[in-house]
Design a protein around this motif. Structure first.
Motif, PDB file in Angstrom:
ATOM      1  N   ARG A   8       0.786  -1.115   0.101  1.00 30.32           N
ATOM      2  CA  ARG A   8      -0.153   0.079   0.059  1.00 30.32           C
ATOM      3  C   ARG A   8       0.807   1.346   0.018  1.00 30.32           C
ATOM      4  O   ARG A   8       0.267   2.523  -0.565  1.00 30.32           O
ATOM      5  CB  ARG A   8      -0.909   0.107   1.044  1.00 30.32           C
ATOM      6  N   THR A   9       2.109   1.172   0.697  1.00 32.20           N
ATOM      7  CA  THR A   9       2.782   2.571   0.761  1.00 32.20           C
ATOM      8  C   THR A   9       3.474   2.904  -0.541  1.00 32.20           C
ATOM      9  O   THR A   9       3.756   2.040  -1.562  1.00 32.20           O
ATOM     10  CB  THR A   9       4.092   2.126   1.860  1.00 32.20           C
ATOM     11  N   ARG A  10       3.418   4.161  -0.689  1.00 24.43           N
ATOM     12  CA  ARG A  10       4.224   4.820  -1.963  1.00 24.43           C
ATOM     13  C   ARG A  10       5.264   5.553  -1.714  1.00 24.43           C
ATOM     14  O   ARG A  10       5.632   6.488  -2.716  1.00 24.43           O
ATOM     15  CB  ARG A  10       2.910   5.518  -2.761  1.00 24.43           C
ATOM     16  N   GLU A  52       9.431   4.767   3.539  1.00 22.45           N
ATOM     17  CA  GLU A  52       8.660   3.884   4.489  1.00 22.45           C
ATOM     18  C   GLU A  52       8.662   2.540   3.785  1.00 22.45           C
ATOM     19  O   GLU A  52       8.469   1.421   4.736  1.00 22.45           O
ATOM     20  CB  GLU A  52       6.990   4.524   4.281  1.00 22.45           C
ATOM     21  N   LEU A  53       9.072   2.443   2.559  1.00 22.60           N
ATOM     22  CA  LEU A  53       9.026   1.201   2.174  1.00 22.60           C
ATOM     23  C   LEU A  53      10.244   0.224   2.530  1.00 22.60           C
ATOM     24  O   LEU A  53      10.292  -0.754   2.926  1.00 22.60           O
ATOM     25  CB  LEU A  53       8.887   1.001   0.352  1.00 22.60           C
ATOM     26  N   ASP A  83      18.561  -6.775   1.546  1.00 25.31           N
ATOM     27  CA  ASP A  83      19.359  -6.025   0.389  1.00 25.31           C
ATOM     28  C   ASP A  83      18.054  -5.101  -0.054  1.00 25.31           C
ATOM     29  O   ASP A  83      18.566  -4.039  -0.515  1.00 25.31           O
ATOM     30  CB  ASP A  83      19.548  -7.048  -0.548  1.00 25.31           C
ATOM     31  N   LEU A  84      16.752  -5.380  -0.120  1.00 22.83           N
ATOM     32  CA  LEU A  84      16.064  -4.626  -0.830  1.00 22.83           C
ATOM     33  C   LEU A  84      16.091  -3.216  -0.049  1.00 22.83           C
ATOM     34  O   LEU A  84      15.665  -2.233  -0.656  1.00 22.83           O
ATOM     35  CB  LEU A  84      14.643  -5.088  -0.704  1.00 22.83           C
ATOM     36  N   ALA A  85      16.254  -3.345   1.529  1.00 21.23           N
ATOM     37  CA  ALA A  85      16.096  -2.031   2.260  1.00 21.23           C
ATOM     38  C   ALA A  85      17.423  -1.350   2.078  1.00 21.23           C
ATOM     39  O   ALA A  85      17.565  -0.244   2.823  1.00 21.23           O
ATOM     40  CB  ALA A  85      15.839  -2.545   3.411  1.00 21.23           C
ATOM     41  N   GLY A  86      18.556  -1.949   1.369  1.00 17.35           N
ATOM     42  CA  GLY A  86      19.704  -1.247   1.782  1.00 17.35           C
ATOM     43  C   GLY A  86      20.405  -1.117   3.042  1.00 17.35           C
ATOM     44  O   GLY A  86      21.079  -0.289   3.285  1.00 17.35           O
TER      45      GLY A  86
END
Length: 273
Positions: free
Chosen positions: A4-6, A10-11, A50-53
């Motif tokens: 839901r987040t854009r 936050e993602l 990894d996606l979050a860095g």
């Protein structure tokens, strides 16, 4: 929530939460002896980190995959994870933890020179950690913290794999001193009892049966609900040591082995083979 987040910030935060949750579940699954499930969760946590860095979380999850590989007696795989982890790991505690886990991998390969070298390199990481606190270890903490006690316990396990009782006992005692200095409610009973088993193994390597029996006294009194796969695996190795020379013809050693066998037989968290 991630769907839901854009907002990219936050993602990233949500990916960190998912990655941390998967990492904690992987660690718990490992303690319960569900290694395949633990490995799958650890891989997922690495992907989310990894996606979050989030470099520290990524390094931590690689370290868990190294630990799993070591327990499967796959040190080459562990060292492959180590190489990937070191490319991602920030300086300080994340690298320090990885080097201590790698010490166990080198020990499983009977490479004492590499064990000594990686432990020496870890001292430089310890100095860096003092100047650069790692947020995952110090703020989030808990299972994500490493610290001096776990470091010493890792070193003890490495020297045990090399059958060096003197060095193993030295590091295991160092770990116990740190644990025992904590307030009673904060003392991790599993790590303390696991280290006590390592002390016993070190004594057996030094041909000190009485010292080994004394080190196991509190461990053998643990109720079944406080036993896990790490403890049963360690005690199984003690049982195996007592079945070999010079203990196989010693009456007291046989009696201790029988107590350990009874402890293992009534424990639900049996070691995996």
């Amino acid at each position: 929530m991630a769907e839901r987040t854009r907002r990219p910030v936050e993602l990233a935060d949500l990916y960190v939460v998912i990655g941390q949750s998967a990492a904690l579940m992987a660690s718990t699954a490992f303690d319960l002896g569900h290694w395949n499930e633990s490995a799958a969760l650890a891989r997922a946590s690495t992907q989310y980190a990894d996606l979050a860095g989030h470099a520290s979380l990524k390094a931590w999850t690689y370290g868990l995959q190294m630990t799993l590989a070591n327990w499967r007696n796959e040190p080459d795989s562990a060292l492959s994870y180590f190489a990937r982890a070191m490319r991602a790991a920030p300086e300080g505690e994340p690298r320090l933890r990885l080097r201590y886990v790698a010490a166990r991998s080198h020990a499983l390969l009977a490479d004492s020179d590499s064990v000594a070298a990686v432990l020496e390199a870890a001292q430089r990481d310890r100095d860096a950690a003092a100047d650069r606190p790692d947020e995952l270890a110090t703020v989030t903490g808990g299972e994500f913290a490493f610290g001096d006690a776990r470091a010493a316990a890792c070193a003890a396990a490495a020297w045990l794999d090399l059958r060096n009782g003197e060095q193993a006992a030295r590091y295991a005692r160092e770990a116990l001193q740190v644990y025992e200095a904590l307030p009673s409610p904060r003392r991790p009973y599993s790590q303390i009892n696991g280290t006590q088993i390592d002390v016993a193994a070190a004594y057996l390597h030094m041909r000190d049966k009485d010292g080994a029996a004394d080190a196991l006294r509190t461990v053998l009194d643990l109720p079944p609900q406080k036993r896990n796969v790490s403890l049963t695996g360690r005690l199984s190795r003690i049982e195996h040591m007592l079945s070999q020379s010079p203990w196989d013809r010693d009456a007291d050693a046989r009696q201790l082995a029988e107590r350990i066998s009874a402890w293992l037989s009534e424990t639900s968290a049996r070691p995996l083979t």
